[in-house]
Design an enzyme around this catalytic site. Structure first.
Site, PDB file in Angstrom:
ATOM      1  CG  HIS A  55      31.124 -16.676 -66.367  1.00 27.39           C
ATOM      2  ND1 HIS A  55      31.487 -15.584 -64.917  1.00 27.39           N
ATOM      3  CD2 HIS A  55      30.343 -16.344 -67.060  1.00 27.39           C
ATOM      4  CE1 HIS A  55      31.714 -14.933 -66.218  1.00 27.39           C
ATOM      5  NE2 HIS A  55      30.973 -15.271 -67.316  1.00 27.39           N
ATOM      6  CG  ASP A  75      40.339 -11.764 -70.558  1.00 27.04           C
ATOM      7  OD1 ASP A  75      40.456 -12.282 -71.635  1.00 27.04           O
ATOM      8  OD2 ASP A  75      40.000 -11.888 -69.956  1.00 27.04           O
ATOM      9  NE  ARG A  92      37.101  -9.597 -77.204  1.00 27.59           N
ATOM     10  CZ  ARG A  92      36.828 -10.061 -76.375  1.00 27.59           C
ATOM     11  NH1 ARG A  92      37.546 -10.444 -75.401  1.00 27.59           N
ATOM     12  NH2 ARG A  92      35.503 -10.449 -76.965  1.00 27.59           N
ATOM     13  CB  SER A  98      37.660 -12.908 -72.628  1.00 25.42           C
ATOM     14  OG  SER A  98      37.169 -12.339 -71.231  1.00 25.42           O
ATOM     15  CE  LYS A 156      37.431 -12.495 -66.830  1.00 26.13           C
ATOM     16  NZ  LYS A 156      38.169 -12.367 -68.254  1.00 26.13           N
TER      17      LYS A 156
END
Length: 460
Positions: A117, A198, A205, A220, A224
């Protein structure tokens, strides 16, 4: 990716409170007030208290079911921005986000699973060559990716410039692709049932000025990634002008929080801190970045993209317990074979011509010397204004829009030579793009020092 019969997807929903107004006993928290109604939780955190496990479980579940109103959750998010969260609170918040939906399970696959990620940057096309490369090394790569917003590009937007390619993949089909030794990687959109709490909170947000919170960012991302069921995870945390985090200290704090969350959840997690003051590679856009990624898989491409791809691949291979050298796999063409198979498995044609923008404009060097700065934020905003990105979720993007960079920091240039080529289907966008680039380029006759390295640190 909701539940599908015949799969190994596992649902782990939090228990629902029978009566949202009934207090739930605390578990040793320091929260002031101690109740599990929304107002008590908001005021407790506002006043510097520590939320209990029961309070966190209740508020996330109640928000997901619409019992806690958007304005209440926005107030709580702002209190968290101000007051922060402890490691325990952050871990419990992440678990509650995961528990709001389903959790995927790939433990029965015949190969180890590992994912990567990135926190996002400009020209950050690394996922495209990286996923098939790591798959060719023997791992399964379940890469759930997103779309671009603002100056940062989205992996799914880039791949959708390939004719026929589809981002939506069912869970059974995802399993088939990952188990196939000729493919082994899938890059797709997350299903609606993956950490739905989320998704709701992220949207709030984004419009309430509560993005800047390390615990909320970490939870967050990791909710995931943990829910997708990978056994190992490598994080690429960007640092610099084109990244969300501008300082090394801030990036290290986020990386540490995410590594802790992953390991607490049983996911072998490490993080690299990588530079994002200058765009990665020589393109920023959708089809432009796909073409550059294919160059890398063919054995060419910009040196920085190749370097970071191999660096992350080595981390992923190691986390997966494999001993193959990714450089060998890239050199002998196996990674390209997996790329082609991966694109075809999701309906794309790897041989099809990529879209090309209808209009171009060249930005030329105003003086001779050495290019010492090419600001990632300026390039990213310019590419966005040309049509490569979106200002809000749901907007369409131009597949061919973006920027080619003909020189990078450290290169010698002469007055009048092409520095950048801007691409767009809407020529009215050139003015805004050029405005974004004003001050983004620095050329010096006698530069002091050389460009820094890509990898700035490692956590885990």
């Amino acid at each position: 990716m909701g539940n599908s019969s015949g799969t190994n997807e596992r649902s782990t929903h939090l228990p629902q409170a029978a009566d949202p107004s009934r207090p739930v006993p605390e578990s040793g928290s320091k929260a002031r007030g101690g109740g599990t109604d929304a107002v008590s939780i908001i005021t407790g955190k506002r006043d510097g208290g520590e939320l209990s496990d029961a309070q966190i479980d209740w508020v996330v579940d109640a928000f997901t079911r619409g019992i806690v109103a958007d304005e209440q959750m926005s107030a709580l998010a702002m209190a968290i921005v101000w007051r922060g969260m402890t490691r325990r609170e952050t871990a419990r918040w992440t678990a509650a986000m995961i528990g709001s939906g389903s959790r995927m399970d790939f433990t029965d696959l015949p190969r180890p699973t590992v994912d990567k990620h990135s926190t996002g940057g400009v020209g950050d096309k690394i996922t495209l060559p990286l996923a098939p490369l790591v798959a060719a090394c023997g791992a399964a790569v379940p890469q759930l990716s997103g779309r671009g917003l603002g100056h940062t590009g989205g992996t799914l937007d880039k791949l959708e410039s390939i004719p026929g390619w589809r981002a939506d993949v069912t869970v059974p089909r995802m399993r088939e692709i990952l188990a196939d030794p000729a493919i082994g990687a899938v890059i797709c959109a997350a299903g609606a049932d993956l950490a739905p709490a989320d998704k709701r909170l992220y949207a709030l947000r984004d419009v309430t000025g509560t993005v800047e919170s390390i615990p909320l960012i970490a939870s967050s991302i990791m909710s995931k990634k943990i829910a997708e069921g990978t056994a190992a995870l490598v994080l690429d945390v960007k640092v610099g002008s084109g990244a969300f985090l501008k300082t090394l200290d801030g990036a290290r704090e986020l990386a540490t929080a995410m590594v802790e969350l992953g390991r607490d959840a049983g996911v072998n997690t490490v993080a690299l801190l990588t530079a994002m003051d200058t765009p990665l590679g020589r393109t920023a856009g959708n089809a432009l970045e796909v073409a550059e990624s294919v160059e890398v898989l063919a054995g060419g491409g910009p040196a920085d993209v190749v370097e970071l791809t191999l660096t992350l691949a080595r981390e992923m291979v190691a986390q997966a317990g494999l001993t193959v050298d990714p450089a060998d796999v890239l050199a002998d063409g196996r990674a390209m074979d997996h790329w082609r198979a991966m694109i075809q498995a999701q309906g794309g044609d790897p041989d099809a011509a990529l879209p090309v923008a209808r209009h171009t404009e060249i930005v030329r060097a105003e003086s001779s010397g050495v290019l010492t700065r090419l600001d990632a934020m300026g390039v990213g905003v310019a590419a966005w204004r040309l049509g490569a990105g979106r200002a809000r979720q749901g907007q369409s993007v131009q597949a061919g829009a973006g920027i080619e960079m003909h020189a990078k920091p450290g290169d010698s240039v002469v007055a009048g030579q092409a520095l950048l080529t801007l691409h767009t289907d809407t020529p009215d966008a050139f003015g805004g793009a050029l405005a974004a680039l004003a001050g983004a380029v620095t050329i010096e006759s006698a530069p002091d020092g050389k460009p820094g390295g890509l990898v700035l640190g490692r956590v885990g």
